[in-house]
Design an enzyme around this catalytic site. Sequence first.
Site, short mmCIF file in Angstrom:
data_model
loop_
_atom_site.label_atom_id
_atom_site.label_comp_id
_atom_site.label_asym_id
_atom_site.label_seq_id
_atom_site.Cartn_x
_atom_site.Cartn_y
_atom_site.Cartn_z
N GLU A 1 -25.32 14.09 -4.23
CA GLU A 1 -23.85 14.11 -4.34
C GLU A 1 -23.42 15.05 -5.44
O GLU A 1 -22.49 15.84 -5.30
CB GLU A 1 -23.32 12.69 -4.62
N ARG B 1 0.84 -1.20 0.00
CA ARG B 1 0.00 0.00 0.00
C ARG B 1 0.88 1.26 0.00
O ARG B 1 0.60 2.25 -0.67
CB ARG B 1 -0.89 -0.05 1.26
N ASP C 1 -13.26 7.19 5.69
CA ASP C 1 -14.56 7.88 5.65
C ASP C 1 -14.81 8.69 6.91
O ASP C 1 -15.87 8.59 7.56
CB ASP C 1 -15.69 6.86 5.42
N ARG D 1 -10.00 3.35 -2.27
CA ARG D 1 -8.75 2.84 -1.69
C ARG D 1 -8.62 3.37 -0.27
O ARG D 1 -8.96 4.53 0.01
CB ARG D 1 -7.54 3.38 -2.48
N ILE D 2 -8.09 2.53 0.61
CA ILE D 2 -7.72 3.02 1.93
C ILE D 2 -6.36 3.69 1.76
O ILE D 2 -5.44 3.11 1.17
CB ILE D 2 -7.64 1.84 2.93
N THR E 1 -9.00 12.47 6.59
CA THR E 1 -8.03 12.17 7.64
C THR E 1 -7.60 10.71 7.46
O THR E 1 -8.14 10.01 6.59
CB THR E 1 -8.64 12.35 9.05
N HIS F 1 -18.76 10.83 0.48
CA HIS F 1 -19.17 9.52 0.96
C HIS F 1 -20.70 9.46 0.97
O HIS F 1 -21.36 10.41 1.38
CB HIS F 1 -18.62 9.28 2.37
C1 GAR Z 1 -20.29 7.59 -4.94
O1 GAR Z 1 -21.55 7.25 -4.44
C2 GAR Z 1 -19.38 8.02 -3.81
O2 GAR Z 1 -20.04 8.72 -2.80
C3 GAR Z 1 -18.87 6.69 -3.31
O3 GAR Z 1 -18.64 5.94 -4.47
C4 GAR Z 1 -19.56 6.35 -5.49
C5 GAR Z 1 -18.79 6.66 -6.73
O4 GAR Z 1 -19.65 6.95 -7.78
N1 GAR Z 1 -17.70 6.82 -2.50
C6 GAR Z 1 -17.43 6.10 -1.42
O5 GAR Z 1 -18.14 5.18 -1.05
C7 GAR Z 1 -16.16 6.47 -0.69
N2 GAR Z 1 -16.10 5.81 0.57
P1 GAR Z 1 -19.12 7.72 -9.07
O6 GAR Z 1 -17.87 6.95 -9.54
O7 GAR Z 1 -20.22 7.62 -10.06
O8 GAR Z 1 -18.79 9.13 -8.68
#
Ligand code: GAR
Length: 216
Positions: A174, A65, A145, A91-92, A141, A109
Amino acid sequence: MKKIVILVSGRGSNMEAMLAARAAGQLPVEIAAVISNRPDAKGLETAANAGIATRSLDHKAYASREDFDHALAACIDEFSPDLVVLAGFMRILTPDFVRHYEGRLLNIHPSLLPSFPGLHTHQRALDEGVRIHGCTVHFVTAELDHGPVVIQAAVPVLDSDDESTLAARVLRQEHSIYPQAVRWFAEGRLRLEGGKVRLAAELVADCALIAPQLAG
Ligand code: GAR
């Protein structure tokens, strides 16, 4: 004009929302590059078609990583961005990576953090029977998440919802709040100070209006 680099792992609809906001004159940034850890990410193709520089770094090609994050940071820094935007970047991240971009690394998120970090947020919200769900833009951070919240949008959870209808309702929000947060940063009105989010005073009222978006 501030420069941003966007990181994606898949579909890239949040990235597309940034492209659309920029095309509509609502997002005064230069999108310097879109980078993915998955060479087949649809978001890379969309960005390339829009004339944006793309890079892919397959995380599977790295022994650890730390090695991957080191290479990723080198790739990002070639573009000297003011802000790095995680848009479905699954990714973490290592603490060193997060520290390197402290105050200039945003994530979105699909839940009202601190509820439901991690995966399958919509199904978990349904399973818990919560009445309000939503999405969060936050500074990143080292904890997954987690981090100082910039903006959230809430949506109702309906009795008729399943995972996909709820996900779609959240995703619409979003696409509204993420360009908004990036716009605040681009205008120099949003910053991280002592681990707390600082928004220019006149924006606090706007933020309160956006946050409780309870209609559809
Ligand atoms: C989105 O819903 C975003 O919030 C989530 O992945 C999706 C990506 O969609 N992210 C996470 O879960 C981060 N922990 P997209 O590729 O269509 O933007």
